[in-house]
Write a protein that holds these residues in place. Structure first.
Motif, short mmCIF file in Angstrom:
data_model
loop_
_atom_site.label_atom_id
_atom_site.label_comp_id
_atom_site.label_asym_id
_atom_site.label_seq_id
_atom_site.Cartn_x
_atom_site.Cartn_y
_atom_site.Cartn_z
N VAL A 1 0.66 -1.22 -0.05
CA VAL A 1 -0.15 0.11 -0.02
C VAL A 1 1.03 1.23 -0.14
CG1 VAL A 1 -1.82 1.32 1.32
CG2 VAL A 1 -2.01 -1.14 1.26
N LEU A 2 0.66 2.06 -1.03
CA LEU A 2 1.47 3.49 -0.83
C LEU A 2 0.54 4.48 -0.39
CD1 LEU A 2 2.60 3.33 -4.70
CD2 LEU A 2 3.34 1.98 -2.79
N THR A 3 0.99 5.32 0.44
CA THR A 3 0.41 6.42 1.23
C THR A 3 1.41 7.59 1.70
OG1 THR A 3 -1.50 6.69 2.97
CG2 THR A 3 0.58 5.19 3.36
N VAL A 4 1.04 8.50 2.20
CA VAL A 4 1.55 9.63 2.99
C VAL A 4 1.34 9.81 4.38
CG1 VAL A 4 1.36 10.89 0.67
CG2 VAL A 4 -0.39 11.35 2.16
N ARG A 5 2.11 10.49 5.08
CA ARG A 5 2.15 10.60 6.40
C ARG A 5 1.15 11.70 6.78
NH1 ARG A 5 5.63 8.41 10.05
NH2 ARG A 5 7.50 7.74 9.28
N SER A 6 0.09 11.38 7.51
CA SER A 6 -0.94 12.37 7.99
C SER A 6 -1.77 11.67 9.16
CB SER A 6 -1.99 12.75 6.90
OG SER A 6 -2.98 13.46 7.23
N PRO A 7 -2.53 12.51 9.93
CA PRO A 7 -3.32 11.90 11.24
C PRO A 7 -4.68 11.21 10.31
CG PRO A 7 -2.60 14.05 11.63
CD PRO A 7 -2.10 13.82 10.29
N THR A 8 -4.77 11.74 9.16
CA THR A 8 -5.83 10.95 8.57
C THR A 8 -5.49 9.84 7.70
OG1 THR A 8 -5.88 12.57 6.62
CG2 THR A 8 -7.13 13.35 8.52
N GLU B 1 5.41 3.38 18.95
CA GLU B 1 5.67 2.10 18.05
C GLU B 1 4.54 1.76 17.31
OE1 GLU B 1 7.88 -0.60 20.59
OE2 GLU B 1 9.90 0.47 20.47
N GLN B 2 3.47 2.24 17.58
CA GLN B 2 2.07 1.80 16.91
C GLN B 2 1.93 2.51 15.61
OE1 GLN B 2 -1.38 2.36 19.30
NE2 GLN B 2 -2.44 1.05 17.74
N ILE B 3 1.69 1.96 14.61
CA ILE B 3 1.07 2.43 13.17
C ILE B 3 -0.33 2.67 13.40
CG2 ILE B 3 0.79 2.09 10.87
CD1 ILE B 3 3.45 0.06 10.96
N THR B 4 -0.90 3.84 13.13
CA THR B 4 -2.22 3.95 13.04
C THR B 4 -2.80 4.92 12.01
OG1 THR B 4 -4.21 4.94 14.75
CG2 THR B 4 -1.82 5.99 14.82
N GLY B 5 -3.96 5.23 11.82
CA GLY B 5 -4.39 6.05 10.77
C GLY B 5 -5.77 5.46 10.28
N LEU C 1 -15.37 2.91 12.06
CA LEU C 1 -14.01 3.64 11.89
C LEU C 1 -14.37 5.14 11.94
CD1 LEU C 1 -11.97 2.35 8.58
CD2 LEU C 1 -11.20 2.32 10.88
N ASP C 2 -15.49 5.57 11.40
CA ASP C 2 -15.99 6.95 11.46
C ASP C 2 -15.83 7.33 12.93
OD1 ASP C 2 -15.69 7.54 8.79
OD2 ASP C 2 -17.72 7.29 8.50
N GLU C 3 -16.58 6.51 13.79
CA GLU C 3 -16.69 6.68 15.10
C GLU C 3 -15.50 7.03 15.85
OE1 GLU C 3 -17.57 7.52 18.98
OE2 GLU C 3 -19.37 7.67 17.41
N TYR C 4 -14.71 6.10 15.57
CA TYR C 4 -13.37 6.08 16.34
C TYR C 4 -12.56 7.22 15.89
CZ TYR C 4 -8.40 4.70 17.46
OH TYR C 4 -7.21 4.97 18.12
N TYR C 5 -12.42 7.60 14.60
CA TYR C 5 -11.38 8.77 14.29
C TYR C 5 -12.08 10.07 14.28
CZ TYR C 5 -7.77 5.43 13.16
OH TYR C 5 -6.69 4.69 13.16
N TYR C 6 -13.36 10.05 14.07
CA TYR C 6 -13.86 11.30 14.14
C TYR C 6 -15.29 11.58 15.00
CZ TYR C 6 -11.12 11.34 10.01
OH TYR C 6 -10.29 11.14 9.09
N GLY C 7 -15.69 10.53 15.79
CA GLY C 7 -17.02 10.61 16.46
C GLY C 7 -16.92 11.57 17.43
N HIS C 8 -15.70 11.80 17.86
CA HIS C 8 -15.58 12.84 19.12
C HIS C 8 -15.30 14.20 18.83
CE1 HIS C 8 -11.61 11.18 18.00
NE2 HIS C 8 -11.06 12.17 18.84
#
Length: 509
Positions: free
Chosen positions: A61-68, A75-79, A279-286
Motif C-alpha cells: 500500500v502506498l500512502t503519505v504521512r498524515s493523522p487522517t 511504536e504503533q502504526i495508526t490512521g 471507523l468514523d466513530e473511532y477517528y471522528y466521532g468525538h
C-alpha cells in the motif's frame, strides 16, 4: 528502516472491528520513500494480481504521512487508511506493507508504475488524474467517505466574512487537489479570487502554515479541519467553498486490476456490517463539537499541572495495560488535575472518586493525588473487565469510561433500550444515542435503574477522547501499551485467542 506490526487475528476483520482498533494486530513493513523524478519510474519486480498477492502473502500500500492516513504513535502504526487497508489485507489473509511518500506526484508515479498494489493517500479521482501524465488507466475502488471543502483562517488574523472579501487575504491550497478544483469553480463567480498552490501531501501541513501565519487562510477537507483545529486551536472554519461533497477512494495499480471485484465485494460487506461506521466513530466521532477556550486552558495545564502527575499516570496505566494519556485525559475531565477537587455530590480528588468506590479500590485518602490516580485506574480496569465479552476493542473502552461517569447499571439500561430498538448494543456509536433517552420518562420508567442524566456520559467520553488527541500531540513518548517485550508477547497471545485489552498497541519486531 523496516518496522513490522503483528497480525493477531484471522480472517474475521469485519466481525472483530474492535480487535483491529484496539490491538493494531497485523504485520506492516514500513519503507520511507523520497521524491523521485516523475519521468523515471523505478523497476519494482513486484508481483501483481490477486493470486500473486495471496501467494506472496503481502499487499503493498502506498500512502503519505498524515493523522487522517498514516502516523506513528510511539511504536504503533495508526490512521484511518491504515485500519481500512489492514482490514482488507486481513480479508485476503495477507500481511500489509506500507511505503510512504513525501508528495502526491511521486506517489502517483509509483502506483502507475506498479510499485504498489493500492494507493491510499485519501484522495479523489480528480486529484489523482491531476498528478498523472495523460490517462494511466488507474482503477478507482469504491467510494468510502464523503468530505467537503472549507476555507480555514486564524481566529486573530484576516478573515473574509464573505466571498466578496477574499481578495483581501492570502490563500493556500494543495496543488492539484480537489480543494483547488473547488477554488477554480468559485473563481468563475469571484474573478478576483487568487491563491497559491503548494506541493504538499496533507491538509495538516497546510493547516500548520496558516497557524504559523505564512498564509492568512487555506482550503482543507472537512475531516482534516476537524483534526487540525485540535492541533492548532487558533484555526477557524469561515466559509464553505461549494455544496458539492467529495468522495474518497483508493487507486488500484493497473497491473492489479483483478483486485476490483474483491474490493467491491469487501467494501459492500464492510458497509453493511457497520465497519465503516465504526471507523468514523473511532477517528471522528468525538470531533463533532469544538470548544476553543476549553482546549486553550487544557494546553496551558499540560505545561503547568501535568508534570507533577505524569509519572503516576504512566505507572498506573502500565500496571493495567491502559493508555496513560487517556487515563490522564480522564483525570483532567474529572478534576482539571486538581488533587483537592470536590463536588456537591461528595466525589473528591484528582479522579473524583465517591467514598464507596474509594473503599472498594483501596484508597484511604481521596485527596492524595497518587492514591486517587491508582484507584481511578483500578476502578476503570474493573469496569472494563466487567462488561459483557461481546463488547470488544474501543467500543468496550468507551463504554467502560461512560460507566465510570454514569454508573454501570445505567449503561446496561442503555444497552437494553438499544436491544429493544433492534440496534447493536455492543457499539458505542449506538449506545451514545441511547443514553440520552434515560432522561425521558417514557424510557427510564421501563428500565431497571431508572432516570439518569444520560447526556453527561456522552459528553464525558467525547471530551476525554478530544483531550487525548491533544495530549498525544503535545507530550514526548505518547506511546500506548504494551510497554515491554513481555507485554507485547502477552497481548499478541490474547489477540490470537480472540481477547482484547483496552488500548493495547502494536510492537516492533
Amino acid at each position: 528502516m523496516e518496522q513490522k506490526r503483528r497480525r493477531g487475528f484471522g480472517r474475521t476483520a469485519l466481525a472483530m472491528m474492535g480487535v483491529i482498533l484496539a490491538t493494531g494486530a497485523i504485520v506492516a513493513v514500513l519503507t520511507e520513500r523520497r521524491s523521485a523524478p516523475k519521468s523515471a519510474p523505478a523497476e519494482t519486480g513486484l508481483a501483481h494480481g490477486v493470486d500473486a498477492i495471496t501467494s506472496s502473502g503481502e499487499l503493498v500500500v502506498l500512502t503519505v504521512r498524515s493523522p487522517t492516513t498514516f502516523r506513528m504513535r510511539g511504536e504503533q502504526i495508526t490512521g484511518y487508511e491504515v485500519d481500512l487497508t489492514m482490514a482488507f489485507a486481513d480479508e485476503l489473509g495477507v500481511e500489509v506493507s506500507y511505503r510512504l511518500f513525501d508528495d502526491i506526484p511521486s506517489l502517483m508515479t509509483a502506483i502507475e508504475a506498479g510499485e504498489g498494489h493500492i494507493a491510499a493517500p485519501g484522495l479523489t479521482q480528480r486529484e489523482v488524474r491531476e498528478h498523472t501524465d495523460g490517462d494511466p488507466q488507474l482503477i478507482f475502488g469504491p467510494a468510502y467517505k464523503t468530505v467537503s471543502h472549507e476555507l480555514v483562517c486564524r481566529r486573530d488574523g484576516n478573515r473574509p466574512r464573505n466571498w466578496d472579501e477574499v481578495s483581501e487575504v492570502s490563500i493556500a491550497v494543495i496543488s492539484g487537489s480537489g480543494n483547488e478544483e473547488a477554488l477554480e469553480r468559485r473563481q468563475a463567480e469571484n474573478p478576483e479570487l487568487v491563491w497559491r498552490d503548494l506541493p504538499l501531501s496533507s491538509g495538516l501541513q497546510m493547516a500548520e502554515r496558516v497557524h504559523d501565519k505564512r498564509f492568512d487562510c487555506a482550503v482543507l477537507d472537512s475531516h482534516s479541519v476537524a483534526i487540525a483545529r485540535r492541533l492548532y486551536p487558533e484555526l477557524s472554519s469561515v466559509l464553505d467553498l461549494s455544496n458539492d461533497d467529495r468522495q474518497l477512494a483508493w487507486q488500484i495499480a493497473p497491473q492489479s486490476a483483478d483486485l476490483m471485484p474483491e474490493l467491491t465485494s469487501w467494501f459492500e460487506t464492510a458497509h453493511q456490517a457497520g465497519f465503516l461506521s465504526d471507523l468514523d466513530e473511532y477517528y471522528y466521532g468525538h470531533l463533532e463539537e469544538f470548544d476553543y477556550f476549553d482546549l486553550a486552558v487544557f494546553r496551558q495545564r499540560i505545561e503547568t499541572r501535568l508534570p507533577d502527575y505524569e509519572a503516576a499516570f504512566r505507572e498506573a496505566a502500565e500496571a493495567r495495560n491502559l493508555d496513560w494519556t487517556l487515563l490522564a485525559s480522564q483525570a483532567y475531565q474529572e478534576s482539571h488535575w486538581d488533587p483537592v477537587a470536590k463536588s456537591p455530590t461528595g466525589v473528591r480528588g484528582l479522579m473524583m472518586l465517591t467514598l464507596p468506590t474509594a473503599r472498594e479500590v483501596g484508597v484511604s485518602n481521596r485527596l492524595d493525588a497518587f492514591e486517587s490516580i491508582d484507584g481511578g485506574a483500578t476502578y476503570l480496569d474493573r469496569l472494563y473487565a466487567r462488561l459483557p465479552e461481546s463488547i470488544v476493542g474501543y467500543d468496550r473502552l468507551w463504554m467502560a469510561i461512560a460507566a465510570y461517569n454514569v454508573g454501570y447499571g445505567h449503561l446496561m439500561d442503555a444497552r437494553r433500550l438499544a436491544e429493544r430498538q433492534g440496534r447493536d448494543k455492543d457499539k458505542w456509536r449506538v449506545i451514545k444515542t441511547m443514553l440520552p433517552l434515560l432522561t425521558q420518562r417514557k424510557y427510564y420508567s421501563t428500565v431497571r435503574y431508572g432516570y439518569a442524566r444520560g447526556y453527561e456520559p456522552v459528553k464525558y467520553v467525547r471530551r476525554i477522547r478530544e483531550y487525548d488527541d491533544v495530549l498525544t500531540s503535545e507530550v514526548p513518548r505518547p506511546e500506548q501499551p504494551p510497554f515491554t517485550p513481555q507485554g507485547l508477547e502477552r497481548e499478541t497471545a490474547e489477540a490470537d485467542a480472540g481477547a482484547t485489552s483496552p488500548t493495547a498497541g502494536a510492537g516492533v519486531e
